[in-house]
Design a protein around this motif. Structure first.
Motif, short mmCIF file in Angstrom:
data_model
loop_
_atom_site.label_atom_id
_atom_site.label_comp_id
_atom_site.label_asym_id
_atom_site.label_seq_id
_atom_site.Cartn_x
_atom_site.Cartn_y
_atom_site.Cartn_z
N ILE A 27 -4.96 85.31 24.42
CA ILE A 27 -3.66 85.18 23.65
C ILE A 27 -3.55 83.57 23.25
O ILE A 27 -3.23 83.42 22.36
N GLU A 28 -3.90 82.83 24.20
CA GLU A 28 -3.84 81.27 23.96
C GLU A 28 -4.78 80.95 22.72
O GLU A 28 -4.16 79.97 21.83
N VAL A 33 -0.53 78.70 22.27
CA VAL A 33 0.18 78.46 23.13
C VAL A 33 -0.31 79.30 24.50
O VAL A 33 -0.73 80.61 24.10
N LYS A 34 0.03 78.88 25.67
CA LYS A 34 -0.16 79.51 26.72
C LYS A 34 0.97 80.62 26.98
O LYS A 34 2.03 80.13 26.73
N TYR A 57 0.29 76.77 36.93
CA TYR A 57 0.32 77.41 35.65
C TYR A 57 1.55 77.12 34.89
O TYR A 57 2.61 76.89 35.78
N PRO A 58 1.87 76.56 33.74
CA PRO A 58 2.67 75.78 33.15
C PRO A 58 4.11 76.79 32.75
O PRO A 58 4.95 76.11 32.60
N ALA A 107 11.09 74.13 22.60
CA ALA A 107 9.81 73.82 22.33
C ALA A 107 8.65 74.93 22.75
O ALA A 107 7.67 75.02 22.36
N LEU A 108 9.29 76.19 23.60
CA LEU A 108 8.57 77.18 23.71
C LEU A 108 8.28 78.24 22.77
O LEU A 108 7.38 78.95 22.67
N LEU A 109 9.21 78.12 21.73
CA LEU A 109 9.03 79.06 20.65
C LEU A 109 7.86 78.69 19.56
O LEU A 109 7.66 77.46 19.38
#
Length: 111
Positions: A27-28, A33-34, A57-58, A107-109
């Protein structure tokens, strides 16, 4: 989001964690992105966290409905209820909170 809440009947913990790490890497690699890991607090603490990869894990989304002030492990999202009332919705929904600012959330999007 990777939703992992139960142990498989056909593999052990080490095999499960290895498969999850493989899925996360795929996926990353594809999205850059994780992914977020969603899990119950006890499952994450007892099954995943013993592996150092998951210890640090972040992006973690923890479900814990036990009337606690907050989960006792590190988290980004906390699902504190599966029976939250929202005006305009006839059924009860999941109640969640994000631990961070609006900027942190955005920032996660993925753009």
């Amino acid at each position: 989001v990777l939703d992992i809440e139960d142990m498989s009947n056909v593999q052990n913990k080490a095999s499960l964690r290895k498969g999850l790490k493989n899925w996360i890497a795929i996926i990353e690699d594809h999205y850059g992105v994780k992914p977020i890991i969603y899990s119950g607090e006890a499952f994450y603490r007892d099954i995943l966290k013993p592996d150092s990869y998951f210890e640090e894990y972040p992006r973690v989304w923890i479900a814990n409905y036990n009337r606690v002030n907050a989960p006792r492990i590190s988290w980004d999202f906390w699902q504190y209820s599966d029976r939250f009332p929202v005006d305009g919705i006839k059924t009860l929904v999941d109640g969640n909170v994000f631990q961070g600012s609006q900027h942190d959330f955005e920032a996660l999007l993925i753009p």
